[in-house]
Design a protein around this motif. Structure first.
Motif, PDB file in Angstrom:
ATOM      1  N   ASP A 221     -31.849 -32.958   5.300  1.00 27.33           N
ATOM      2  CA  ASP A 221     -32.869 -33.678   4.542  1.00 27.33           C
ATOM      3  C   ASP A 221     -33.420 -32.745   3.471  1.00 27.33           C
ATOM      4  OD1 ASP A 221     -34.808 -35.345   3.590  1.00 27.33           O
ATOM      5  OD2 ASP A 221     -36.065 -35.271   5.383  1.00 27.33           O
TER       6      ASP A 221
ATOM      7  N   VAL B  47     -26.244 -33.373  13.437  1.00 33.82           N
ATOM      8  CA  VAL B  47     -26.932 -32.479  12.514  1.00 33.82           C
ATOM      9  C   VAL B  47     -27.397 -33.305  11.313  1.00 33.82           C
ATOM     10  CG1 VAL B  47     -26.823 -30.360  11.150  1.00 33.82           C
ATOM     11  CG2 VAL B  47     -25.450 -30.565  13.238  1.00 33.82           C
ATOM     12  N   PHE B  48     -28.687 -33.229  11.016  1.00 31.85           N
ATOM     13  CA  PHE B  48     -29.257 -33.989   9.912  1.00 31.85           C
ATOM     14  C   PHE B  48     -29.670 -33.041   8.787  1.00 31.85           C
ATOM     15  CE2 PHE B  48     -29.755 -36.472  13.710  1.00 31.85           C
ATOM     16  CZ  PHE B  48     -29.499 -37.776  13.293  1.00 31.85           C
TER      17      PHE B  48
ATOM     18  N   ASN C 287     -23.233 -32.243  19.043  1.00 29.05           N
ATOM     19  CA  ASN C 287     -24.551 -32.387  18.448  1.00 29.05           C
ATOM     20  C   ASN C 287     -24.493 -33.284  17.214  1.00 29.05           C
ATOM     21  OD1 ASN C 287     -26.119 -29.909  19.842  1.00 29.05           O
ATOM     22  ND2 ASN C 287     -24.065 -29.227  19.250  1.00 29.05           N
TER      23      ASN C 287
ATOM     24  N   LEU D 225     -26.266 -25.979  18.059  1.00 25.22           N
ATOM     25  CA  LEU D 225     -27.536 -25.473  18.565  1.00 25.22           C
ATOM     26  C   LEU D 225     -27.582 -23.952  18.590  1.00 25.22           C
ATOM     27  CD1 LEU D 225     -28.559 -27.787  21.544  1.00 25.22           C
ATOM     28  CD2 LEU D 225     -29.876 -27.331  19.484  1.00 25.22           C
TER      29      LEU D 225
ATOM     30  N   GLN E  50     -25.814 -36.778   7.278  1.00 28.70           N
ATOM     31  CA  GLN E  50     -25.730 -36.547   8.718  1.00 28.70           C
ATOM     32  C   GLN E  50     -24.311 -36.182   9.122  1.00 28.70           C
ATOM     33  OE1 GLN E  50     -26.564 -39.991  11.123  1.00 28.70           O
ATOM     34  NE2 GLN E  50     -26.120 -38.966  13.052  1.00 28.70           N
TER      35      GLN E  50
ATOM     36  N   ILE F 134     -32.630 -28.630   7.871  1.00 22.00           N
ATOM     37  CA  ILE F 134     -31.578 -28.870   8.866  1.00 22.00           C
ATOM     38  C   ILE F 134     -32.221 -29.146  10.222  1.00 22.00           C
ATOM     39  CG2 ILE F 134     -29.566 -27.938  10.084  1.00 22.00           C
ATOM     40  CD1 ILE F 134     -28.983 -26.192   7.712  1.00 22.00           C
ATOM     41  N   GLU F 135     -31.810 -30.232  10.863  1.00 23.09           N
ATOM     42  CA  GLU F 135     -32.278 -30.568  12.209  1.00 23.09           C
ATOM     43  C   GLU F 135     -31.071 -30.842  13.099  1.00 23.09           C
ATOM     44  OE1 GLU F 135     -34.825 -33.970  14.684  1.00 23.09           O
ATOM     45  OE2 GLU F 135     -34.601 -34.121  12.500  1.00 23.09           O
ATOM     46  N   VAL F 136     -31.050 -30.236  14.268  1.00 28.75           N
ATOM     47  CA  VAL F 136     -29.958 -30.399  15.230  1.00 28.75           C
ATOM     48  C   VAL F 136     -30.468 -31.167  16.444  1.00 28.75           C
ATOM     49  CG1 VAL F 136     -28.270 -29.238  16.695  1.00 28.75           C
ATOM     50  CG2 VAL F 136     -28.887 -28.243  14.475  1.00 28.75           C
ATOM     51  N   ARG F 137     -29.724 -32.207  16.843  1.00 30.21           N
ATOM     52  CA  ARG F 137     -30.059 -32.975  18.039  1.00 30.21           C
ATOM     53  C   ARG F 137     -28.837 -32.984  18.971  1.00 30.21           C
ATOM     54  NH1 ARG F 137     -32.534 -38.415  15.131  1.00 30.21           N
ATOM     55  NH2 ARG F 137     -34.054 -37.341  13.768  1.00 30.21           N
TER      56      ARG F 137
ATOM     57  N   SER G 262     -30.477 -21.729   9.828  1.00 29.63           N
ATOM     58  CA  SER G 262     -31.925 -21.531   9.855  1.00 29.63           C
ATOM     59  C   SER G 262     -32.602 -22.054   8.600  1.00 29.63           C
ATOM     60  CB  SER G 262     -32.239 -20.036  10.009  1.00 29.63           C
ATOM     61  OG  SER G 262     -31.672 -19.291   8.919  1.00 29.63           O
TER      62      SER G 262
ATOM     63  N   PRO H 293     -34.359 -24.355   5.803  1.00 28.63           N
ATOM     64  CA  PRO H 293     -35.191 -25.560   5.880  1.00 28.63           C
ATOM     65  C   PRO H 293     -34.377 -26.797   5.496  1.00 28.63           C
ATOM     66  CG  PRO H 293     -36.300 -23.813   4.648  1.00 28.63           C
ATOM     67  CD  PRO H 293     -34.887 -23.354   4.844  1.00 28.63           C
TER      68      PRO H 293
END
Length: 384
Positions: free
Chosen positions: A219, A216-217, A214, A166, A158, A199-202, A195, A197
């Protein structure tokens, strides 16, 4: 004896051209690219294209990479005028100031051809995958891990306080690829498409506005040898070089000076009625603007000669972040005691309030002021 800030024979005309372009393409009430209004980001992106069409976005880059081969001092003029006018390049300054130069110096031919032209055209936004929940100021203690997986790596972990994540297309990611005797060993830089696979942005709500901060995770993010910048396990030295360019590249002193000098003009007859103590603090801030500027120029000269150290950049960073906060307090006090009306008054009020909000994070962003003091102290001790 006055201080000579002369930056070469073409600096004056360049500064004039930049101010003309800003006046022509950037609205007077522009408060940066990252507001609640998505049109502000488009203003910044469009302005970057205007600069790029004139080879001015990456002015000091070699012509082969989309620049004009100008001097570092001409690039400094660009940097100052952009920050003085609320950074109408938006997030592009990251690519221009340090992502691009890092790829230029350490990248493979394929990485250079893929990334540098896009940065020079103002077409791509980068974010920086450095800080973590327990590894902010102590960056080398980061725990995001890239573990060998066949012919590449699988990244899990993380990042936090990641500006522009974002909207960014690419991430300059620092991860741990091995362990060594020192925590600075075993770190590697990867150039990762946002972009991809895994990666997740909150977003993190903040008074700085949307897009700034933000989480950024990662996984199971898949990266390969082609994504490595420089050498595997040797990322710490590269990052130290990058941070020096990042910290001096943010010319906040130019914005502070512009707002301070605007105060007497906007207030008009009210200026003389302000308390003498406030006049003294205002004058002191102008002196501090010159101090930060001179420290910036010293680091730029050292970088140009290839002799900059972390302590040099830290000294500048301490001065400019303190200036940011102290000048914001002075400007807010001036704003509070004055009756502001008309277009100039509205402009000054909005600019000062935005400057104050941004300044609250300035002694933490890009390395906390406490860590900068440690870096400077270590440098002075080694030199003694």
């Amino acid at each position: 004896m006055p201080v000579d800030f002369e930056m070469g024979p073409g600096a004056g005309s360049l500064r004039g051209e930049l101010r003309r372009l800003v006046a022509e393409h950037v609205p007077a009430d522009f408060l940066g690219a990252f507001t609640d209004d998505p049109a502000d980001l488009e203003i910044a992106q469009r302005f970057c294209r205007v600069l790029a069409e004139r080879d001015m976005l990456c002015l000091a880059w070699p012509e082969e990479f989309g620049g004009r081969g100008a001097s570092v001092w001409e690039q400094t003029v660009v940097r100052e005028e952009m920050w003085a006018h609320h950074e109408p390049r938006g997030a592009q300054y990251m690519g221009v100031n340090w992502v691009g130069p890092a790829i230029m110096k350490h990248g493979t031919p394929e990485q250079r051809s893929r990334h540098l032209p896009a940065i020079a055209r103002g077409e791509v936004i980068w974010c920086q995958g450095f800080s973590e929940p327990d590894s902010g100021s102590d960056l080398a203690s980061l725990r995001t891990a890239a573990r060998r997986d066949g012919d590449g790596w699988s990244v899990t972990g993380q990042k936090i306080w990641t500006s522009y994540a974002l909207m960014a297309q690419w991430c300059f990611l620092l991860a741990r690829t091995s362990t060594g005797e020192k925590k600075q060993q075993g770190l590697t830089v990867f150039l990762v498409p946002m972009s991809a696979p895994g990666i997740e942005v909150r977003p993190i709500p903040a008074m700085l506005g949307p897009h700034h901060l933000n989480e950024v995770f990662f996984d199971g993010l898949r990266v390969t040898e082609a994504d490595v910048l420089g050498e595997v396990d040797q990322g710490w030295a590269l990052v130290q070089e990058v941070l020096a360019f990042e910290r001096v590249g943010i010319a906040r002193y130019a914005r502070c000076e512009r707002l301070l000098l605007a105060a007497p003009k906007v207030l008009g007859g009210q200026w003389e009625a302000l308390p003498e103590e406030l006049h003294v603090r205002w004058a002191r801030m102008l002196v501090h603007c010159r101090r930060a500027r001179m420290l910036a120029y010293r680091v730029i000269a050292l970088q140009d000669a290839g002799a900059v150290t972390p302590g040099d950049a830290a000294a500048y960073r301490i001065a400019v972040t303190r200036l940011d906060q102290e000048s914001a307090e002075v400007l807010m006090d001036i704003r509070g005691l004055a009756t502001l009306s008309g277009a100039d008054g509205d402009w000054f009020r909005a600019e000062v309030e935005d400057h104050w909000r941004y300044s609250q994070a300035s002694t933490i962003a890009s390395g906390s002021i406490e860590m900068q003091r440690i870096l400077l102290a270590r440098s002075l001790l080694r030199a003694s």
